[in-house]
Scaffold this active site. Structure first.
Site, PDB file in Angstrom:
ATOM      1  N   GLY A 167       0.824  -1.211   0.000  1.00 22.83           N
ATOM      2  CA  GLY A 167       0.000   0.000   0.000  1.00 22.83           C
ATOM      3  C   GLY A 167       0.854   1.255   0.000  1.00 22.83           C
ATOM      4  O   GLY A 167       0.609   2.193   0.770  1.00 22.83           O
ATOM      5  N   SER A 181       1.485   3.550  -2.421  1.00 29.78           N
ATOM      6  CA  SER A 181       1.272   4.588  -3.424  1.00 29.78           C
ATOM      7  C   SER A 181       0.790   5.911  -2.834  1.00 29.78           C
ATOM      8  O   SER A 181       0.805   6.938  -3.525  1.00 29.78           O
ATOM      9  CB  SER A 181       0.262   4.105  -4.480  1.00 29.78           C
ATOM     10  OG  SER A 181      -1.011   3.894  -3.895  1.00 29.78           O
ATOM     11  N   ARG A 182       0.394   5.911  -1.571  1.00 28.51           N
ATOM     12  CA  ARG A 182      -0.126   7.148  -0.988  1.00 28.51           C
ATOM     13  C   ARG A 182      -0.093   7.079   0.524  1.00 28.51           C
ATOM     14  O   ARG A 182       0.152   6.035   1.125  1.00 28.51           O
ATOM     15  CB  ARG A 182      -1.558   7.420  -1.469  1.00 28.51           C
ATOM     16  CG  ARG A 182      -2.555   6.337  -1.084  1.00 28.51           C
ATOM     17  CD  ARG A 182      -3.866   6.460  -1.835  1.00 28.51           C
ATOM     18  NE  ARG A 182      -4.782   5.379  -1.494  1.00 28.51           N
ATOM     19  CZ  ARG A 182      -5.920   5.557  -0.818  1.00 28.51           C
ATOM     20  NH1 ARG A 182      -6.278   6.750  -0.417  1.00 28.51           N
ATOM     21  NH2 ARG A 182      -6.708   4.527  -0.557  1.00 28.51           N
ATOM     22  N   ASP A 190      -2.583  -7.724  -5.353  1.00 30.47           N
ATOM     23  CA  ASP A 190      -3.707  -7.567  -4.441  1.00 30.47           C
ATOM     24  C   ASP A 190      -3.368  -8.276  -3.135  1.00 30.47           C
ATOM     25  O   ASP A 190      -3.185  -9.499  -3.121  1.00 30.47           O
ATOM     26  CB  ASP A 190      -4.962  -8.163  -5.074  1.00 30.47           C
ATOM     27  CG  ASP A 190      -6.207  -7.978  -4.227  1.00 30.47           C
ATOM     28  OD1 ASP A 190      -6.103  -7.566  -3.052  1.00 30.47           O
ATOM     29  OD2 ASP A 190      -7.309  -8.267  -4.740  1.00 30.47           O
ATOM     30  N   ASN A 246       1.421  -2.575   5.419  1.00 24.60           N
ATOM     31  CA  ASN A 246       0.692  -1.322   5.587  1.00 24.60           C
ATOM     32  C   ASN A 246      -0.664  -1.315   4.897  1.00 24.60           C
ATOM     33  O   ASN A 246      -1.564  -0.594   5.321  1.00 24.60           O
ATOM     34  CB  ASN A 246       1.543  -0.173   5.043  1.00 24.60           C
ATOM     35  CG  ASN A 246       0.754   1.107   4.895  1.00 24.60           C
ATOM     36  OD1 ASN A 246       0.410   1.763   5.873  1.00 24.60           O
ATOM     37  ND2 ASN A 246       0.448   1.479   3.653  1.00 24.60           N
ATOM     38  N   TYR A 288     -12.959  -3.093  10.703  1.00 26.26           N
ATOM     39  CA  TYR A 288     -11.600  -2.539  10.726  1.00 26.26           C
ATOM     40  C   TYR A 288     -10.938  -2.782  12.086  1.00 26.26           C
ATOM     41  O   TYR A 288      -9.765  -3.156  12.156  1.00 26.26           O
ATOM     42  CB  TYR A 288     -11.667  -1.051  10.412  1.00 26.26           C
ATOM     43  CG  TYR A 288     -10.345  -0.396  10.115  1.00 26.26           C
ATOM     44  CD1 TYR A 288      -9.649  -0.680   8.938  1.00 26.26           C
ATOM     45  CD2 TYR A 288      -9.788   0.540  10.987  1.00 26.26           C
ATOM     46  CE1 TYR A 288      -8.443  -0.067   8.651  1.00 26.26           C
ATOM     47  CE2 TYR A 288      -8.588   1.158  10.710  1.00 26.26           C
ATOM     48  CZ  TYR A 288      -7.913   0.855   9.539  1.00 26.26           C
ATOM     49  OH  TYR A 288      -6.715   1.461   9.263  1.00 26.26           O
ATOM     50  N   ALA A 319     -11.642  -5.180  14.161  1.00 19.07           N
ATOM     51  CA  ALA A 319     -11.366  -6.616  14.266  1.00 19.07           C
ATOM     52  C   ALA A 319     -10.089  -6.976  13.517  1.00 19.07           C
ATOM     53  O   ALA A 319      -9.238  -7.727  14.018  1.00 19.07           O
ATOM     54  CB  ALA A 319     -12.547  -7.416  13.725  1.00 19.07           C
ATOM     55  N   LYS A 342      -7.519  -5.036  12.673  1.00 14.93           N
ATOM     56  CA  LYS A 342      -6.317  -4.452  13.266  1.00 14.93           C
ATOM     57  C   LYS A 342      -6.012  -5.043  14.642  1.00 14.93           C
ATOM     58  O   LYS A 342      -4.834  -5.194  15.009  1.00 14.93           O
ATOM     59  CB  LYS A 342      -6.465  -2.936  13.355  1.00 14.93           C
ATOM     60  CG  LYS A 342      -6.547  -2.243  11.990  1.00 14.93           C
ATOM     61  CD  LYS A 342      -5.303  -2.494  11.146  1.00 14.93           C
ATOM     62  CE  LYS A 342      -5.298  -1.678   9.866  1.00 14.93           C
ATOM     63  NZ  LYS A 342      -4.093  -1.875   9.047  1.00 14.93           N
ATOM     64  N   ILE A 374      -4.404  10.348  11.497  1.00 14.77           N
ATOM     65  CA  ILE A 374      -3.316  10.849  10.661  1.00 14.77           C
ATOM     66  C   ILE A 374      -3.912  11.490   9.407  1.00 14.77           C
ATOM     67  O   ILE A 374      -4.899  11.003   8.861  1.00 14.77           O
ATOM     68  CB  ILE A 374      -2.365   9.695  10.260  1.00 14.77           C
ATOM     69  CG1 ILE A 374      -1.902   8.910  11.496  1.00 14.77           C
ATOM     70  CG2 ILE A 374      -1.165  10.254   9.487  1.00 14.77           C
ATOM     71  CD1 ILE A 374      -1.098   9.685  12.499  1.00 14.77           C
TER      72      ILE A 374
END
Length: 243
Positions: A8, A10-11, A59, A88, A154, A156, A158, A187
């Protein structure tokens, strides 16, 4: 040569981490799913600053795609190895649980949690037999530490990533591989731009959202030789927000 792989990348936080690791001297492998132009821009920025970067799209929710991509990279780099892995990649599909669709549940867990499993398992096959060790850094979240309403999926994913971090750290420590998690709070990224920032800033003792570069600085330290005795930890970076 020791490489760093950032998923992840690219940004947002992933981009900042990639730039930081390149600054530290690692050739960086930039993973992304579909935003080729953004990933290419990150690679160009790294190269303009004297670093080395290459793209590796796949993916993170697709175990077969991961195996093919990493195997191809390894075949093309017989004398190199991935020393730093930053898991990430993640997505949000927020909803209250009683209205949450199966896809909203599965897609979030597949990307964050299953991606960690597929990628880390494959790279450990090469990290473990060697004597060089390695660094595995998992990007968790405040949501996984304390839970957030509307983010059961989310939270769960993390929280599970945090548990996996602690367990895996015990398994691989004898081979000089460290495993740590970083749990960012609010963030300034595309992922948080739709949140009510003015209201949320009032909850943060520092009174602001964090910057991706601040998370990247912590990741950069955990990837360094100075962090060789730190493993199994979950480090919060959230401006003092109570967890």
């Amino acid at each position: 040569m020791k490489y760093a792989l950032v998923t992840g990348a690219s940004r947002g936080i992933g981009k900042a981490i990639a730039l930081r690791l390149a600054q530290a001297g690692f050739p960086v492998i930039l993973n992304y799913l579909s935003n080729h132009d953004a990933a290419q821009q990150v690679a160009e920025e790294i190269r303009q600053n004297g670093g080395t970067a290459e793209l590796l799209p796949f993916d993170t929710s697709d175990g077969q795609a991961i195996e093919q991509a990493l195997s191809s990279w390894e075949a093309a780099h017989p004398n190199d190895f991935i020393y730093v892995l930053v898991n990430n990649a993640g997505i949000r599909r927020d909803n209250v649980l009683f209205m949450m669709s199966e896809d909203e549940w599965k897609s979030v867990l597949d990307t964050s949690l299953n991606g960690f499993f597929y990628i880390t398992r494959q790279l450990l096959k090469h990290m473990m037999p060697r004597k060089h060790g390695g660094r595995i850094i998992n990007i968790a979240s405040l949501s996984g530490v304390k839970g957030m309403a509307g983010q059961t999926n989310y939270s769960a994913a993390k929280a599970a990533l945090i548990g996996a971090t602690k367990a895996l750290a015990l398994e691989v420590a004898p081979r000089s591989v460290t495993v740590n998690a970083v749990a960012p709070g609010f963030i300034e990224t595309d992922m948080t731009k739709d949140l009510p920032q003015d209201d949320l800033k009032k909850l943060v003792p520092c009174g602001r959202f964090g910057k991706p570069e601040e998370v990247a600085a912590l990741v950069g330290f955990l990837a360094s030789e100075e962090a060789a005795y730190i493993t199994g930890e979950v480090i919060n970076i959230n401006g003092g927000l109570h967890t």
